[in-house]
Design a protein around this motif. Structure first.
Motif, PDB file in Angstrom:
ATOM      1  N   GLY A 206      76.099   2.315  84.884  1.00 55.92           N
ATOM      2  CA  GLY A 206      76.947   1.395  85.628  1.00 55.92           C
ATOM      3  C   GLY A 206      78.397   1.786  85.752  1.00 55.92           C
ATOM      4  O   GLY A 206      79.124   1.179  86.535  1.00 55.92           O
ATOM      5  N   VAL A 207      78.831   2.798  84.994  1.00 57.38           N
ATOM      6  CA  VAL A 207      80.255   3.148  85.017  1.00 57.38           C
ATOM      7  C   VAL A 207      80.632   3.860  86.316  1.00 57.38           C
ATOM      8  O   VAL A 207      81.616   3.521  86.971  1.00 57.38           O
ATOM      9  N   VAL A 208      79.849   4.855  86.701  1.00 59.14           N
ATOM     10  CA  VAL A 208      80.195   5.695  87.854  1.00 59.14           C
ATOM     11  C   VAL A 208      80.358   4.868  89.132  1.00 59.14           C
ATOM     12  O   VAL A 208      81.255   5.125  89.942  1.00 59.14           O
ATOM     13  N   ASN A 209      79.515   3.847  89.304  1.00 59.01           N
ATOM     14  CA  ASN A 209      79.548   3.084  90.554  1.00 59.01           C
ATOM     15  C   ASN A 209      80.764   2.190  90.704  1.00 59.01           C
ATOM     16  O   ASN A 209      81.046   1.699  91.797  1.00 59.01           O
ATOM     17  N   TRP A 210      81.508   1.966  89.632  1.00 60.50           N
ATOM     18  CA  TRP A 210      82.737   1.175  89.733  1.00 60.50           C
ATOM     19  C   TRP A 210      83.937   2.046  90.078  1.00 60.50           C
ATOM     20  O   TRP A 210      85.047   1.536  90.260  1.00 60.50           O
ATOM     21  N   MET A 211      83.727   3.361  90.166  1.00 64.41           N
ATOM     22  CA  MET A 211      84.825   4.295  90.369  1.00 64.41           C
ATOM     23  C   MET A 211      84.971   4.677  91.837  1.00 64.41           C
ATOM     24  O   MET A 211      84.066   5.288  92.419  1.00 64.41           O
TER      25      MET A 211
ATOM     26  N   GLU B 150      77.076 -16.466  89.429  1.00 60.58           N
ATOM     27  CA  GLU B 150      77.633 -17.580  90.192  1.00 60.58           C
ATOM     28  C   GLU B 150      78.871 -17.123  90.963  1.00 60.58           C
ATOM     29  O   GLU B 150      79.637 -16.288  90.501  1.00 60.58           O
ATOM     30  N   ALA B 151      79.068 -17.707  92.151  1.00 58.81           N
ATOM     31  CA  ALA B 151      80.252 -17.386  92.955  1.00 58.81           C
ATOM     32  C   ALA B 151      81.510 -17.775  92.184  1.00 58.81           C
ATOM     33  O   ALA B 151      81.578 -18.869  91.611  1.00 58.81           O
ATOM     34  N   ASN B 152      82.467 -16.849  92.123  1.00 62.52           N
ATOM     35  CA  ASN B 152      83.716 -17.144  91.404  1.00 62.52           C
ATOM     36  C   ASN B 152      84.966 -16.719  92.165  1.00 62.52           C
ATOM     37  O   ASN B 152      86.081 -16.838  91.656  1.00 62.52           O
ATOM     38  N   GLY B 153      84.789 -16.202  93.386  1.00 65.66           N
ATOM     39  CA  GLY B 153      85.946 -15.837  94.198  1.00 65.66           C
ATOM     40  C   GLY B 153      86.615 -14.539  93.818  1.00 65.66           C
ATOM     41  O   GLY B 153      87.584 -14.126  94.471  1.00 65.66           O
ATOM     42  N   GLN B 154      86.097 -13.843  92.782  1.00 66.76           N
ATOM     43  CA  GLN B 154      86.683 -12.574  92.358  1.00 66.76           C
ATOM     44  C   GLN B 154      85.914 -11.423  93.003  1.00 66.76           C
ATOM     45  O   GLN B 154      84.753 -11.191  92.699  1.00 66.76           O
ATOM     46  N   GLN B 155      86.570 -10.719  93.911  1.00 65.47           N
ATOM     47  CA  GLN B 155      85.879  -9.627  94.599  1.00 65.47           C
ATOM     48  C   GLN B 155      85.701  -8.411  93.692  1.00 65.47           C
ATOM     49  O   GLN B 155      86.611  -8.012  92.977  1.00 65.47           O
ATOM     50  N   SER B 156      84.509  -7.834  93.769  1.00 68.42           N
ATOM     51  CA  SER B 156      84.229  -6.583  93.064  1.00 68.42           C
ATOM     52  C   SER B 156      83.658  -5.576  94.050  1.00 68.42           C
ATOM     53  O   SER B 156      83.038  -5.948  95.058  1.00 68.42           O
ATOM     54  N   TYR B 157      83.856  -4.292  93.757  1.00 71.32           N
ATOM     55  CA  TYR B 157      83.486  -3.211  94.673  1.00 71.32           C
ATOM     56  C   TYR B 157      82.556  -2.231  93.955  1.00 71.32           C
ATOM     57  O   TYR B 157      82.961  -1.597  92.975  1.00 71.32           O
ATOM     58  N   TRP B 158      81.334  -2.140  94.439  1.00 73.60           N
ATOM     59  CA  TRP B 158      80.306  -1.269  93.865  1.00 73.60           C
ATOM     60  C   TRP B 158      80.096  -0.090  94.807  1.00 73.60           C
ATOM     61  O   TRP B 158      79.721  -0.259  95.955  1.00 73.60           O
ATOM     62  N   HIS B 159      80.355   1.125  94.319  1.00 68.91           N
ATOM     63  CA  HIS B 159      80.321   2.315  95.166  1.00 68.91           C
ATOM     64  C   HIS B 159      78.999   3.059  94.990  1.00 68.91           C
ATOM     65  O   HIS B 159      78.578   3.357  93.868  1.00 68.91           O
ATOM     66  N   VAL B 160      78.363   3.356  96.094  1.00 67.45           N
ATOM     67  CA  VAL B 160      77.090   4.071  96.086  1.00 67.45           C
ATOM     68  C   VAL B 160      77.374   5.564  96.230  1.00 67.45           C
ATOM     69  O   VAL B 160      77.476   6.084  97.341  1.00 67.45           O
ATOM     70  N   HIS B 161      77.517   6.236  95.095  1.00 62.35           N
ATOM     71  CA  HIS B 161      77.828   7.666  95.108  1.00 62.35           C
ATOM     72  C   HIS B 161      76.543   8.485  95.128  1.00 62.35           C
ATOM     73  O   HIS B 161      75.655   8.293  94.290  1.00 62.35           O
ATOM     74  N   ARG B 162      76.468   9.410  96.063  1.00 58.20           N
ATOM     75  CA  ARG B 162      75.305  10.299  96.120  1.00 58.20           C
ATOM     76  C   ARG B 162      75.256  11.164  94.859  1.00 58.20           C
ATOM     77  O   ARG B 162      76.268  11.431  94.217  1.00 58.20           O
TER      78      ARG B 162
ATOM     79  N   TYR C  72      74.551   9.270  81.119  1.00 55.74           N
ATOM     80  CA  TYR C  72      73.220   8.664  81.230  1.00 55.74           C
ATOM     81  C   TYR C  72      73.357   7.511  82.205  1.00 55.74           C
ATOM     82  O   TYR C  72      73.871   6.454  81.870  1.00 55.74           O
ATOM     83  N   GLU C  73      72.950   7.741  83.440  1.00 58.42           N
ATOM     84  CA  GLU C  73      73.246   6.808  84.525  1.00 58.42           C
ATOM     85  C   GLU C  73      72.008   6.456  85.339  1.00 58.42           C
ATOM     86  O   GLU C  73      70.996   7.157  85.306  1.00 58.42           O
ATOM     87  N   THR C  74      72.137   5.384  86.088  1.00 56.28           N
ATOM     88  CA  THR C  74      71.139   5.029  87.083  1.00 56.28           C
ATOM     89  C   THR C  74      71.104   6.099  88.170  1.00 56.28           C
ATOM     90  O   THR C  74      72.144   6.611  88.583  1.00 56.28           O
ATOM     91  N   HIS C  75      69.921   6.421  88.641  1.00 56.20           N
ATOM     92  CA  HIS C  75      69.791   7.383  89.740  1.00 56.20           C
ATOM     93  C   HIS C  75      70.192   6.689  91.046  1.00 56.20           C
ATOM     94  O   HIS C  75      69.755   5.573  91.324  1.00 56.20           O
ATOM     95  N   PRO C  76      71.019   7.337  91.868  1.00 53.64           N
ATOM     96  CA  PRO C  76      71.465   6.694  93.115  1.00 53.64           C
ATOM     97  C   PRO C  76      70.327   6.416  94.096  1.00 53.64           C
ATOM     98  O   PRO C  76      70.491   5.610  95.012  1.00 53.64           O
ATOM     99  N   PHE C  77      69.167   7.038  93.903  1.00 53.07           N
ATOM    100  CA  PHE C  77      68.010   6.728  94.760  1.00 53.07           C
ATOM    101  C   PHE C  77      67.703   5.233  94.712  1.00 53.07           C
ATOM    102  O   PHE C  77      67.302   4.636  95.725  1.00 53.07           O
ATOM    103  N   LEU C  78      67.898   4.608  93.546  1.00 48.71           N
ATOM    104  CA  LEU C  78      67.580   3.192  93.385  1.00 48.71           C
ATOM    105  C   LEU C  78      68.433   2.293  94.260  1.00 48.71           C
ATOM    106  O   LEU C  78      68.042   1.166  94.561  1.00 48.71           O
ATOM    107  N   GLU C  79      69.609   2.776  94.658  1.00 48.91           N
ATOM    108  CA  GLU C  79      70.496   1.950  95.475  1.00 48.91           C
ATOM    109  C   GLU C  79      69.902   1.660  96.856  1.00 48.91           C
ATOM    110  O   GLU C  79      70.352   0.751  97.548  1.00 48.91           O
ATOM    111  N   MET C  80      68.893   2.419  97.253  1.00 50.32           N
ATOM    112  CA  MET C  80      68.262   2.201  98.552  1.00 50.32           C
ATOM    113  C   MET C  80      67.229   1.084  98.514  1.00 50.32           C
ATOM    114  O   MET C  80      66.741   0.642  99.549  1.00 50.32           O
TER     115      MET C  80
END
Length: 266
Positions: A133-138, A203-215, A161-169
């Motif tokens: 989960g770390v890489v996708n926040w960068m 739950e909705a909290n109004g705080q925007q977060s950005y998840w990056h799908v890195h190949r 030790y990360e999630t494989h980006p294939f799963l993002e599809m």
């Protein structure tokens, strides 16, 4: 267009806003008891084996993106002499300190944006660890990995030790979880305004977060571009994500779900 600094700040605020949700969970209650065991470890067998192959005994280890410190505390059971956890969420670091106080060990925790690590961490560690989960926040992998590499002594090892980006599809909660739902080459981050949770829906909290799908190619080249030599890379068909992703481990068809990487600082 949102700047990288604004993305990082928004993600920090989103994690801080989500911390109380995690602290009220059954998992937190379990952790506060479990860390009192001198041999405590929450690491799965794949990461444990990888870290044992690298060898942590008597070494200084830094974890980039340590969250509540549970994985940093686990490194002592593998022989680490010194452990530092770095995270930009002050609220999760409060939890890390609380867990450490209940344990037998004394890791150090530092609040910092990993894209701008303090110079005092330069060439201080034998091993640097990045987990799920770390890489996708960068937002900027080149800058991120350059700072990760700076923390290592010459000859030091980076373990990812990360999630494989294939799963993002794929969407495990879709009516057909095997249907491709997102482009592998998606350039824009996924933006949400809900609490960040490990299971279920936040739950909705109004705080925007950005998840990056890195190949995967971007991640590998980011590591190499930071002056690190690739030593090992393995892909696995098991999940290291939320339980709902276990749907992809059932049946004959297997897909890449996570990976482990080891690289050495030249």
């Amino acid at each position: 267009m949102v700047s990288h600094k604004d993305v990082i700040a928004s993600n920090r605020d989103a994690w801080n806003a989500s911390a109380d949700h995690h602290r009220r969970s059954a998992e937190w209650a379990r952790l506060t008891d479990a860390v009192a065991d001198k041999g405590f470890s929450c690491l799965d067998s794949t990461l444990t084996e990888q870290l044992n192959q690298v060898g942590l005994t008597g070494k200084a280890v830094i974890q980039l993106g340590c969250n509540n410190g549970r994985e940093a505390l686990s490194l002592f059971a593998l022989g680490a002499l010194e452990v530092m956890g770095v995270d930009q969420s002050s609220e999760f670091l409060k939890q890390a300190h609380e867990l450490a106080e209940r344990s037998h060990y004394s890791p150090e925790f530092v609040e910092a944006d990993i894209h701008e690590l303090p110079a005092t961490l330069n060439e201080r560690f034998d091993v640097a660890l990045i987990t799920i989960g770390v890489v996708n926040w960068m937002p900027d992998l080149g800058l991120f990995f350059s700072h990760v590499a700076r923390t290592l002594k010459p000859g030091g090892k980076l373990v990812i030790y990360e999630t494989h980006p294939f799963l993002e599809m794929l969407d495990p909660e879709a009516s057909d979880p095997w249907r491709i739902s997102t482009s592998y080459f998606q350039a824009e981050p996924l933006v949400e305004s809900v609490a960040i949770v490990y299971e279920g829906k936040g739950e909705a909290n109004g705080q925007q977060s950005y998840w990056h799908v890195h190949r995967l190619s971007d991640q590998l080249m980011g590591v190499v571009g930071a002056g690190l030599r690739l030593c090992a890379f393995n892909e696995y068909a098991h999940s290291n994500r939320e339980d709902l992703y276990d749907v992809y481990t059932q049946g004959e068809a297997q897909i890449p779900m996570c990976y482990a990487l080891v690289a050495e600082k030249l």
